[in-house]
Design an enzyme around this catalytic site. Sequence first.
Site, PDB file in Angstrom:
ATOM      1  CB  ALA A 157      -0.934   0.006   1.205  1.00 37.39           C
ATOM      2  CD  GLU A 158       3.426   2.556   4.107  1.00 40.60           C
ATOM      3  OE1 GLU A 158       4.246   3.494   4.282  1.00 40.60           O
ATOM      4  OE2 GLU A 158       3.167   1.700   4.978  1.00 40.60           O
ATOM      5  CG  MET A 159       7.526   3.649  -0.513  1.00 36.25           C
ATOM      6  SD  MET A 159       8.966   4.011   0.514  1.00 36.25           S
ATOM      7  CE  MET A 159      10.080   4.661  -0.733  1.00 36.25           C
TER       8      MET A 159
END
Length: 355
Positions: A157-159
Amino acid sequence: MNMDRFLVALAVVSVAACSQSSDPTPAPAPAVTIAATAAAAVPEAVEINPRLLRRFQPLPEHADSDATPSALAKIDLGRSLFHETRLSKNRNLSCNSCHDLAHHGVDGLSVSIGTDGNAGARNSPTVLNAASHFSQFWDGRAGSIEDQAKMPVLNPAEMAMSNGAAVVDRLKQSPAYVAAFRAAFPSESDPMTWDNVASCIGAFERTLVTPGRWDRYLTGDKNALTEPEKEGLRTFLNVGCMVCHTGPLLGASMFERAGVVEPWPNQSDTGRFRVTGLEADRMMFKVPSLRNVEYTAPYFHDGSAATLTEAVHTMGKHQLGLDLTPAEADSIVTWLKSLSSDVPANLAEPPIAMK
């Protein structure tokens, strides 16, 4: 009758006597009235109980660790990695994207946006002074800043990088990074490892320490804070905020339930319960540091408070069971702003990109 009141009364009598005189020339105002007025305008000094002040300590100069000695080469490399977009799947996010050092280590969003454009689940707290926190993330799932550095990079969900090896493979394509890792780890035959990436980012983040006026006050400079700020501190202490917000970071040293007295409005995020599965940890979150809180809105794990005044009222209601008056909240906010410090320009500015 004290001396000031006596002098003022004497002045009034003198003026009255002059007004009854046949001399049409008005007498000049006695100098004593000016002195008395000036004395009355000086605010009363606010005294804080020294025993209560011992609950706080000034910041260390550097958040170092025996396990991660901060050699200059590691710090410089970590600074580059902190700003490196190659650490994200789509090469569009860096650590600095969500923890912008030009804006006191935050992105100003309720929740951060990932590499694929999707909203995350929690507010991104400031990275400033974070290396001194007793644990990392709102739910404490990482024990050190080095462990924390890896997790957003691999979080879908981030990087959203697939694994640490994929990150290292990308960095090995850069001759500048190959040389920088050799300089930072001269005794290692193969210094470009996932652990060393995290070690360098951690070394850099350990330099992000922001002492300020509050620290000077704690070390004896009683003029470092204004009288209204000291009054705000006294209000903060009197209503009970220091139970959780204590120590050098004014927080970040314990977990606490969101909604101790009155249930937290948003119960969808159960906090540390997601990590441990223990019912006792339901709605438990790390108490945030109040350092630089003036600049780190929106507030709380869910980013639900847009302003600092709103956050103070929310804490009073849900954590203390108090309906703080506007004057009390404003006074506390006045003091909280004394906890602000500027990020050194050499740290806030992006480094020259590695080729």
